[in-house]
Design a protein around this motif. Sequence first.
Motif, PDB file in Angstrom:
ATOM      1  N   THR A   9      41.031  -0.496  77.648  1.00  0.00           N
ATOM      2  CA  THR A   9      41.367  -1.230  78.873  1.00  0.00           C
ATOM      3  C   THR A   9      42.708  -1.952  78.775  1.00  0.00           C
ATOM      4  OG1 THR A   9      40.156  -3.193  78.120  1.00  0.00           O
ATOM      5  CG2 THR A   9      38.922  -1.567  79.397  1.00  0.00           C
ATOM      6  N   GLN A  10      43.299  -1.976  77.605  1.00  0.00           N
ATOM      7  CA  GLN A  10      44.578  -2.665  77.428  1.00  0.00           C
ATOM      8  C   GLN A  10      45.682  -1.878  78.112  1.00  0.00           C
ATOM      9  OE1 GLN A  10      45.306  -4.619  73.571  1.00  0.00           O
ATOM     10  NE2 GLN A  10      47.162  -3.362  73.405  1.00  0.00           N
ATOM     11  N   ASP A  11      46.656  -2.586  78.700  1.00  0.00           N
ATOM     12  CA  ASP A  11      47.718  -1.917  79.454  1.00  0.00           C
ATOM     13  C   ASP A  11      48.749  -1.258  78.541  1.00  0.00           C
ATOM     14  OD1 ASP A  11      46.611  -2.651  81.888  1.00  0.00           O
ATOM     15  OD2 ASP A  11      47.730  -4.538  81.972  1.00  0.00           O
ATOM     16  N   ASP A  12      49.026  -1.886  77.397  1.00  0.00           N
ATOM     17  CA  ASP A  12      50.053  -1.334  76.519  1.00  0.00           C
ATOM     18  C   ASP A  12      49.424  -0.754  75.253  1.00  0.00           C
ATOM     19  OD1 ASP A  12      49.193  -3.729  75.557  1.00  0.00           O
ATOM     20  OD2 ASP A  12      51.184  -4.588  75.196  1.00  0.00           O
ATOM     21  N   ALA A  13      50.263  -0.356  74.306  1.00  0.00           N
ATOM     22  CA  ALA A  13      49.779   0.293  73.090  1.00  0.00           C
ATOM     23  C   ALA A  13      49.012  -0.693  72.208  1.00  0.00           C
ATOM     24  CB  ALA A  13      50.957   0.872  72.311  1.00  0.00           C
ATOM     25  N   TYR A  14      48.013  -0.172  71.515  1.00  0.00           N
ATOM     26  CA  TYR A  14      47.186  -0.998  70.627  1.00  0.00           C
ATOM     27  C   TYR A  14      47.862  -1.147  69.262  1.00  0.00           C
ATOM     28  CZ  TYR A  14      43.166  -0.950  73.778  1.00  0.00           C
ATOM     29  OH  TYR A  14      42.323  -1.142  74.846  1.00  0.00           O
ATOM     30  N   SER A  15      48.030  -2.393  68.841  1.00  0.00           N
ATOM     31  CA  SER A  15      48.558  -2.653  67.498  1.00  0.00           C
ATOM     32  C   SER A  15      47.407  -2.667  66.497  1.00  0.00           C
ATOM     33  CB  SER A  15      49.285  -3.995  67.464  1.00  0.00           C
ATOM     34  OG  SER A  15      48.347  -5.064  67.558  1.00  0.00           O
ATOM     35  N   GLU A  16      47.749  -2.722  65.221  1.00  0.00           N
ATOM     36  CA  GLU A  16      46.732  -2.742  64.169  1.00  0.00           C
ATOM     37  C   GLU A  16      45.875  -3.999  64.226  1.00  0.00           C
ATOM     38  OE1 GLU A  16      49.898   0.061  62.743  1.00  0.00           O
ATOM     39  OE2 GLU A  16      49.861  -1.877  63.796  1.00  0.00           O
ATOM     40  N   SER A  17      46.407  -5.071  64.809  1.00  0.00           N
ATOM     41  CA  SER A  17      45.672  -6.337  64.851  1.00  0.00           C
ATOM     42  C   SER A  17      44.878  -6.542  66.137  1.00  0.00           C
ATOM     43  CB  SER A  17      46.646  -7.507  64.673  1.00  0.00           C
ATOM     44  OG  SER A  17      47.618  -7.521  65.720  1.00  0.00           O
ATOM     45  N   ALA A  18      44.870  -5.544  67.015  1.00  0.00           N
ATOM     46  CA  ALA A  18      44.115  -5.675  68.265  1.00  0.00           C
ATOM     47  C   ALA A  18      42.630  -5.843  67.970  1.00  0.00           C
ATOM     48  CB  ALA A  18      44.343  -4.447  69.141  1.00  0.00           C
ATOM     49  N   PRO A  19      41.923  -6.667  68.731  1.00  0.00           N
ATOM     50  CA  PRO A  19      40.493  -6.884  68.468  1.00  0.00           C
ATOM     51  C   PRO A  19      39.673  -5.623  68.707  1.00  0.00           C
ATOM     52  CG  PRO A  19      41.147  -7.942  70.524  1.00  0.00           C
ATOM     53  CD  PRO A  19      42.407  -7.487  69.871  1.00  0.00           C
ATOM     54  N   GLN A  28      42.782   9.893  81.024  1.00  0.00           N
ATOM     55  CA  GLN A  28      42.784   9.377  79.651  1.00  0.00           C
ATOM     56  C   GLN A  28      44.147   9.693  79.051  1.00  0.00           C
ATOM     57  OE1 GLN A  28      39.444  10.844  77.335  1.00  0.00           O
ATOM     58  NE2 GLN A  28      38.101  10.799  79.133  1.00  0.00           N
ATOM     59  N   VAL A  29      44.806   8.673  78.506  1.00  0.00           N
ATOM     60  CA  VAL A  29      46.192   8.805  78.060  1.00  0.00           C
ATOM     61  C   VAL A  29      46.293   8.495  76.573  1.00  0.00           C
ATOM     62  CG1 VAL A  29      48.557   7.967  78.352  1.00  0.00           C
ATOM     63  CG2 VAL A  29      47.054   8.190  80.336  1.00  0.00           C
ATOM     64  N   GLY A  30      47.088   9.301  75.860  1.00  0.00           N
ATOM     65  CA  GLY A  30      47.299   9.059  74.437  1.00  0.00           C
ATOM     66  C   GLY A  30      48.384   9.967  73.895  1.00  0.00           C
ATOM     67  N   ARG A  31      48.411  10.085  72.566  1.00  0.00           N
ATOM     68  CA  ARG A  31      49.348  11.004  71.906  1.00  0.00           C
ATOM     69  C   ARG A  31      48.565  11.909  70.955  1.00  0.00           C
ATOM     70  NH1 ARG A  31      52.248   6.083  70.496  1.00  0.00           N
ATOM     71  NH2 ARG A  31      54.013   5.683  71.904  1.00  0.00           N
ATOM     72  N   LEU A  32      48.952  13.164  70.891  1.00  0.00           N
ATOM     73  CA  LEU A  32      48.353  14.066  69.914  1.00  0.00           C
ATOM     74  C   LEU A  32      48.779  13.655  68.499  1.00  0.00           C
ATOM     75  CD1 LEU A  32      48.929  17.587  71.533  1.00  0.00           C
ATOM     76  CD2 LEU A  32      46.880  16.156  71.656  1.00  0.00           C
ATOM     77  N   THR A  33      47.899  13.899  67.546  1.00  0.00           N
ATOM     78  CA  THR A  33      48.219  13.686  66.133  1.00  0.00           C
ATOM     79  C   THR A  33      47.962  14.991  65.398  1.00  0.00           C
ATOM     80  OG1 THR A  33      47.417  11.406  66.299  1.00  0.00           O
ATOM     81  CG2 THR A  33      47.793  12.287  64.091  1.00  0.00           C
ATOM     82  N   PHE A  34      49.002  15.593  64.869  1.00  0.00           N
ATOM     83  CA  PHE A  34      48.832  16.825  64.111  1.00  0.00           C
ATOM     84  C   PHE A  34      48.534  16.471  62.656  1.00  0.00           C
ATOM     85  CE2 PHE A  34      50.618  18.257  67.974  1.00  0.00           C
ATOM     86  CZ  PHE A  34      50.117  19.541  68.147  1.00  0.00           C
ATOM     87  N   THR A  35      47.569  17.185  62.097  1.00  0.00           N
ATOM     88  CA  THR A  35      47.072  16.824  60.770  1.00  0.00           C
ATOM     89  C   THR A  35      48.151  16.903  59.695  1.00  0.00           C
ATOM     90  OG1 THR A  35      46.275  19.110  60.521  1.00  0.00           O
ATOM     91  CG2 THR A  35      44.684  17.444  61.243  1.00  0.00           C
ATOM     92  N   SER A  36      49.172  17.722  59.900  1.00  0.00           N
ATOM     93  CA  SER A  36      50.262  17.767  58.923  1.00  0.00           C
ATOM     94  C   SER A  36      50.964  16.424  58.853  1.00  0.00           C
ATOM     95  CB  SER A  36      51.256  18.874  59.290  1.00  0.00           C
ATOM     96  OG  SER A  36      51.724  18.711  60.620  1.00  0.00           O
ATOM     97  N   ASP A  37      51.199  15.804  60.013  1.00  0.00           N
ATOM     98  CA  ASP A  37      51.791  14.465  60.049  1.00  0.00           C
ATOM     99  C   ASP A  37      50.862  13.438  59.419  1.00  0.00           C
ATOM    100  OD1 ASP A  37      54.322  14.723  61.080  1.00  0.00           O
ATOM    101  OD2 ASP A  37      53.748  14.381  63.151  1.00  0.00           O
ATOM    102  N   LEU A  38      49.588  13.530  59.757  1.00  0.00           N
ATOM    103  CA  LEU A  38      48.618  12.560  59.277  1.00  0.00           C
ATOM    104  C   LEU A  38      48.484  12.631  57.762  1.00  0.00           C
ATOM    105  CD1 LEU A  38      46.658  10.385  60.177  1.00  0.00           C
ATOM    106  CD2 LEU A  38      44.949  12.164  60.613  1.00  0.00           C
ATOM    107  N   ALA A  39      48.411  13.840  57.230  1.00  0.00           N
ATOM    108  CA  ALA A  39      48.315  14.009  55.777  1.00  0.00           C
ATOM    109  C   ALA A  39      49.575  13.494  55.088  1.00  0.00           C
ATOM    110  CB  ALA A  39      48.096  15.484  55.433  1.00  0.00           C
TER     111      ALA A  39
END
Length: 501
Positions: A320-330, A389-400
């Motif tokens: 429900t947050q309008d902007d991007a979620y940071s690591e410290s978001a509840p 629903q809005v987001g970004r794809l994450t390719f496993t090569s980047d994640l690894a």
Amino acid sequence: MVPRQRELVGAVQGRRRGVLRGEGPVSEIFGKALQRIETPIPGLVLFELPVHGDSRGWFKENWQREKMVALGLEDFGPVQNNISFNDAVGTTRGIHAEPWDKWVSVATGRIFGAWVDLREGPTFGAVFTTEIDPSRAIFVPRGVGNSYQTLEPDTAYAYLVNDHWSPDAEYAFLNLADETVAVEWPIPLSEVEISDKDRAHPRLADVTPIPPRKILVLGAAGQLGLALRKQLGEAPHIEYATRADLDVTSPSLDEARRWRDYGLIINAAAFTAVDLAETPDGREAAWSANATAVAAISRIADRYGVTLVHVSSDYVFDGTQDDAYSESAPLRPLGVYGQTKAAGDLAASTAARHYIVRTSWVIGDGSNFVRTMHSLARRGIDPRVVGDQVGRLTFTSDLAEAIVHLYRSKAAYGIYNVTGTGEPASWAQVAKDVFRLAGREPERVAAVSTEDYFSSAPGPVADRPRNSVLDLSKIVASGFTPRPFSESLAAYIDHLERNAE
């Protein structure tokens, strides 16, 4: 006593009298500032220690965790303190390398220390020597051979270690007289007493190097597990396990491995069927894999000083947050899957050395959204795809690659968001891009609302976050910038096209 030993004893006795009067070179042990000194052997670190004394004696903080950590020495978790008392000058102990770390110091007396790198790698055989008196200590990492020769009588050689001796551990030994290493002992080895075992140890050419601490990848058969295998390779010290190979919820997990031999556990395993998690059986399976198992792994990692990488999800937020979620978001998970992932994050954070890597919309080898859309495009099927629903794809090569970067760069422990970079998009827009890249008309994709898409679902449907965009500032600041997901998507579709039947 041989003549050389008598000579040294006489010199030491005069030296001690000078110390009591505040004279002579040994008086220099007083008043030093705490200092870290690097050596040519990676991880072998010499420390100057403040010693406070007068004619009555002296005092020092031999091991002070907070100050040592502040100087960059990782808290190595000592579990045992050993003291070797040597009554004669010239006592010489062999070059032994163990699979644990040591903090070596002298309580009384003085030694000439010699350290040889017996670990696999480019510095195998590297040598460092120096004298250690009460004003010095040295951190000896696992796999570095440790030896000494006493330079004063009544020398108390002390060392902290972070594991207990085990007959199952891997040790390495080097002959004190090895010609390649060529340690310049102050007292020739021909004039000192050496144990039969030390005399029998091999030369450097015959030493079996101590391998690196092991890496364990859990969830090895999944999309991320496969990418980690490509990233890390097939070295003997890297293990890939599925749940069939290792049940991390077993009560006997603590005995399943010699965990002190491990440096890293990557938990890429999870229950990801978000809708099935809303059923009674699915709820139990999700909690078992995503929370209970993580708690068990975290206890192991914390107890044995292992670094834990735990892969998390955007589903720990409600979207429900309008902007991007940071690591410290509840944390505000909506459904069972998100709740179990949030619980897993909390469990993982109890390990002292942890990286929690949050990601979203994962794409790799195996069944996934992009492959499905590509198959529909090629078969001439016009899909209805969620457009709100809005987001970004994450390719496993980047994640690894990001996971390996965090571990190898020794980034600060904590939570890191990792997705592809670029302008966020809806699932429907991603589907249109897949059709376009596959040479089909993007207009064939119809964007619909989440409610419309699931209106005819036969079973329970989990609530999904509408905003899955994660802030990437922290991972970029650590020195790693993921690729734009639009570029990765184009390369992925090109690969599918070239390998299509």
